[in-house]
Design a protein around this motif. Structure first.
Motif, PDB file in Angstrom:
ATOM      1  N   LEU A 111       4.943  -6.259   0.575  1.00 50.44           N
ATOM      2  CA  LEU A 111       4.100  -5.113   0.923  1.00 50.44           C
ATOM      3  C   LEU A 111       2.955  -5.528   1.849  1.00 50.44           C
ATOM      4  O   LEU A 111       2.581  -4.793   2.767  1.00 50.44           O
ATOM      5  CB  LEU A 111       3.543  -4.475  -0.344  1.00 50.44           C
ATOM      6  N   LEU A 112       2.398  -6.702   1.604  1.00 41.86           N
ATOM      7  CA  LEU A 112       1.322  -7.196   2.465  1.00 41.86           C
ATOM      8  C   LEU A 112       1.838  -7.493   3.869  1.00 41.86           C
ATOM      9  O   LEU A 112       1.166  -7.220   4.866  1.00 41.86           O
ATOM     10  CB  LEU A 112       0.698  -8.451   1.849  1.00 41.86           C
ATOM     11  N   ILE A 113       3.053  -8.041   3.943  1.00 39.28           N
ATOM     12  CA  ILE A 113       3.654  -8.297   5.256  1.00 39.28           C
ATOM     13  C   ILE A 113       3.912  -6.983   5.980  1.00 39.28           C
ATOM     14  O   ILE A 113       3.698  -6.865   7.190  1.00 39.28           O
ATOM     15  CB  ILE A 113       4.948  -9.104   5.098  1.00 39.28           C
ATOM     16  N   GLY A 114       4.362  -5.983   5.215  1.00 41.72           N
ATOM     17  CA  GLY A 114       4.585  -4.668   5.823  1.00 41.72           C
ATOM     18  C   GLY A 114       3.308  -4.057   6.355  1.00 41.72           C
ATOM     19  O   GLY A 114       3.280  -3.477   7.454  1.00 41.72           O
ATOM     20  N   LEU A 115       2.207  -4.171   5.585  1.00 37.49           N
ATOM     21  CA  LEU A 115       0.922  -3.651   6.045  1.00 37.49           C
ATOM     22  C   LEU A 115       0.460  -4.381   7.305  1.00 37.49           C
ATOM     23  O   LEU A 115      -0.032  -3.757   8.257  1.00 37.49           O
ATOM     24  CB  LEU A 115      -0.123  -3.799   4.940  1.00 37.49           C
ATOM     25  N   TYR A 116       0.597  -5.685   7.304  1.00 36.71           N
ATOM     26  CA  TYR A 116       0.240  -6.482   8.479  1.00 36.71           C
ATOM     27  C   TYR A 116       1.010  -6.004   9.712  1.00 36.71           C
ATOM     28  O   TYR A 116       0.447  -5.858  10.799  1.00 36.71           O
ATOM     29  CB  TYR A 116       0.538  -7.955   8.216  1.00 36.71           C
ATOM     30  N   GLY A 137      -1.638   1.505  -4.808  1.00 37.89           N
ATOM     31  CA  GLY A 137      -0.724   0.675  -5.580  1.00 37.89           C
ATOM     32  C   GLY A 137      -1.434  -0.498  -6.239  1.00 37.89           C
ATOM     33  O   GLY A 137      -1.080  -0.920  -7.351  1.00 37.89           O
ATOM     34  N   VAL A 138      -2.469  -1.043  -5.559  1.00 36.07           N
ATOM     35  CA  VAL A 138      -3.253  -2.134  -6.116  1.00 36.07           C
ATOM     36  C   VAL A 138      -3.936  -1.690  -7.405  1.00 36.07           C
ATOM     37  O   VAL A 138      -3.947  -2.419  -8.415  1.00 36.07           O
ATOM     38  CB  VAL A 138      -4.297  -2.620  -5.078  1.00 36.07           C
ATOM     39  N   ILE A 139      -4.497  -0.496  -7.394  1.00 31.57           N
ATOM     40  CA  ILE A 139      -5.177   0.017  -8.595  1.00 31.57           C
ATOM     41  C   ILE A 139      -4.188   0.174  -9.739  1.00 31.57           C
ATOM     42  O   ILE A 139      -4.463  -0.217 -10.887  1.00 31.57           O
ATOM     43  CB  ILE A 139      -5.868   1.352  -8.267  1.00 31.57           C
ATOM     44  N   MET A 140      -3.011   0.722  -9.406  1.00 38.53           N
ATOM     45  CA  MET A 140      -1.995   0.916 -10.444  1.00 38.53           C
ATOM     46  C   MET A 140      -1.546  -0.428 -11.022  1.00 38.53           C
ATOM     47  O   MET A 140      -1.408  -0.577 -12.248  1.00 38.53           O
ATOM     48  CB  MET A 140      -0.794   1.664  -9.842  1.00 38.53           C
ATOM     49  N   HIS A 153     -11.420  -8.213 -12.133  1.00 40.96           N
ATOM     50  CA  HIS A 153     -11.022  -9.360 -11.327  1.00 40.96           C
ATOM     51  C   HIS A 153      -9.701  -9.114 -10.611  1.00 40.96           C
ATOM     52  O   HIS A 153      -9.518  -9.506  -9.445  1.00 40.96           O
ATOM     53  CB  HIS A 153     -10.924 -10.602 -12.198  1.00 40.96           C
ATOM     54  N   SER A 154      -8.773  -8.475 -11.309  1.00 37.22           N
ATOM     55  CA  SER A 154      -7.475  -8.180 -10.700  1.00 37.22           C
ATOM     56  C   SER A 154      -7.637  -7.229  -9.520  1.00 37.22           C
ATOM     57  O   SER A 154      -7.014  -7.402  -8.464  1.00 37.22           O
ATOM     58  CB  SER A 154      -6.532  -7.563 -11.738  1.00 37.22           C
ATOM     59  N   LEU A 158      -6.636  -8.344  -5.686  1.00 33.12           N
ATOM     60  CA  LEU A 158      -5.581  -7.636  -4.957  1.00 33.12           C
ATOM     61  C   LEU A 158      -6.140  -6.861  -3.764  1.00 33.12           C
ATOM     62  O   LEU A 158      -5.495  -6.787  -2.710  1.00 33.12           O
ATOM     63  CB  LEU A 158      -4.844  -6.692  -5.910  1.00 33.12           C
ATOM     64  N   THR A 159      -7.341  -6.301  -3.913  1.00 34.19           N
ATOM     65  CA  THR A 159      -7.968  -5.595  -2.792  1.00 34.19           C
ATOM     66  C   THR A 159      -8.266  -6.556  -1.640  1.00 34.19           C
ATOM     67  O   THR A 159      -8.107  -6.216  -0.462  1.00 34.19           O
ATOM     68  CB  THR A 159      -9.258  -4.903  -3.249  1.00 34.19           C
ATOM     69  N   ALA A 160      -8.693  -7.773  -1.999  1.00 36.26           N
ATOM     70  CA  ALA A 160      -8.966  -8.778  -0.970  1.00 36.26           C
ATOM     71  C   ALA A 160      -7.705  -9.106  -0.173  1.00 36.26           C
ATOM     72  O   ALA A 160      -7.765  -9.303   1.057  1.00 36.26           O
ATOM     73  CB  ALA A 160      -9.540 -10.039  -1.610  1.00 36.26           C
TER      74      ALA A 160
END
Length: 397
Positions: A111-116, A137-140, A153-154, A158-160
């Motif tokens: 998902l991070l690669i897709g966002l990038y 999705g990060v919150i979920m 912390h999670s 994940l937001t970072a």
């Protein structure tokens, strides 16, 4: 070489992207990715799948269902350049199904690669929308699986990762736009340089050949020896053929760059030498100045010289004139250059061509104007007015 266009008295230098951007390992890798994008993405997906499968085998969630979901997630990496936003939505749908099934996966990194990819290749508004969707999705995930020991912390961790992926893509997009701009500027600079070379070649060679032809024609008339007449006639014909060939070459050149001439460029002081050379053809040339001379730059001096040279060349070649007058009037910051003759108002080609166009281009470099046409009392007149204040000189030099 600097990133911006650098102008000198010889014209704009060629622009090329900096060596630290296009060269070395970065440039090599960039060329590989551009040449084989699908193969590169497939290799990336295969490496990521191998890593995530090794993690899954040792995790408490190892089963066929988790393996299938993780493979589907990572498969989107291989197709990420096809339609980035659409592929990212597919990956989000798979991840949502995974969330409903209730197990975390290392393959969620897809998902991070897709966002990038969206940030790097799509408009910024789509990148921000994709980041917002992934943050949901990060919150979920943070609430359901608490991967960092606590929800807070999670959520921060994940937001970072989302922010890092977003800004990495935006940075790459900015770099790509910069390189595209540099390529465009290099193309513009190359076209300007070709035009400059064509103008210089026309001014120098055309003038010299016209003088040679005129002298040869004169020798044919005055010579009493038949062999000499034939030789000089051949010289004249060869000069005319050279002019024709040069004009054909200029048509190509105006549409690569030879070694720079290291000799000083001529200016106003060299006009006396030019006029003597023209007088040798039989054309009487008067020269006068008015006003108080003031310092001008080398580029302005070259412009004045070339305008006078081209105007007199046209007089020799087209006008059939017996006398010409060159006048320079100083009225700081203005400088007026006039070349008049008593010949025909228009020659075989109407005094048109690259010569007059080139003179206008030179005058425009100094915020000036140039006109050429029949003189009020007969003959032909070329008149240029140059504005040689500091602002105009900065543009010209």
């Amino acid at each position: 070489m600097p990133a911006m266009t650098e102008y000198t008295s010889r014209g704009p230098t060629s622009l090329q992207p900096p060596e630290d951007i296009t060269g070395g390992l970065f440039g090599w890798g960039r060329n590989i990715v551009r040449s084989y994008p699908l193969a590169t993405d497939a290799l990336l997906a295969a490496a990521l799948l191998a890593l995530c499968t090794a993690w899954l085998v040792k995790s408490p969630f190892a089963d066929v269902r988790a393996g299938v979901v993780q493979t589907a997630l990572i498969a989107t990496v291989a197709a990420r350049r096809w339609r980035p936003s659409f592929v990212f939505l597919i990956a989000c749908a798979i991840a949502f199904a995974q969330w409903l099934m209730g197990f975390p996966l290392l393959g969620d990194g897809a998902l991070l690669i897709g966002l990038y990819t969206v940030a790097a290749h799509e408009p910024r508004i789509r990148a921000l929308a994709a980041a917002g969707l992934l943050e949901a999705g990060v919150i979920m995930a943070a609430v359901k699986w608490v991967p960092a020991g606590s929800v807070t912390h999670s959520l921060l961790f994940l937001t970072a990762t989302v922010i890092a992926a977003l800004f990495s893509g935006l940075t790459v997009a900015s770099g790509s736009r910069y390189l595209a701009w540099m390529d465009q500027q290099a193309t513009i600079a190359a076209a300007a340089e070709r035009t400059r070379i064509a103008r210089e070649l026309h001014d120098i060679v055309s003038h010299s050949l016209s003088v040679v032809i005129t002298l040869a024609d004169a020798a044919v008339v005055v010579s009493r020896s038949d062999p000499d007449r034939e030789v000089m006639a051949e010289v004249s014909q060869a000069g005319r053929q050279a002019l024709t060939d040069m004009r054909a070459m200029l048509g190509v050149l105006r549409t690569d760059e030879g070694p720079a001439d290291l000799a000083p460029q001529p200016g106003v002081p060299e006009l006396s030498v030019l006029l003597e050379r023209v007088r040798a053809t039989g054309l009487a040339v008067d020269f006068d100045t008015a006003g108080a001379p003031f310092p001008i730059g080398a580029a302005a001096g070259l412009t004045v010289y070339r305008i006078v040279q081209e105007a007199l060349t046209n007089t020799i070649r087209h006008a059939g004139a017996g006398r010409a007058r060159v006048s320079i009037r100083y009225d700081a910051p203005l400088m007026e250059v006039r070349v008049a003759d008593d010949g025909a108002a228009a020659g075989p080609d109407g005094h048109q061509g690259h010569g007059i166009d080139g003179m206008r281009e030179r005058a425009a470099l100094h915020h000036g104007t140039l006109s050429a046409g029949p003189a009020p009392g007969g003959g032909w007149l070329v008149s240029a007015v140059l504005r040689l204040d500091s602002r105009a000189e900065a543009v010209a030099t």
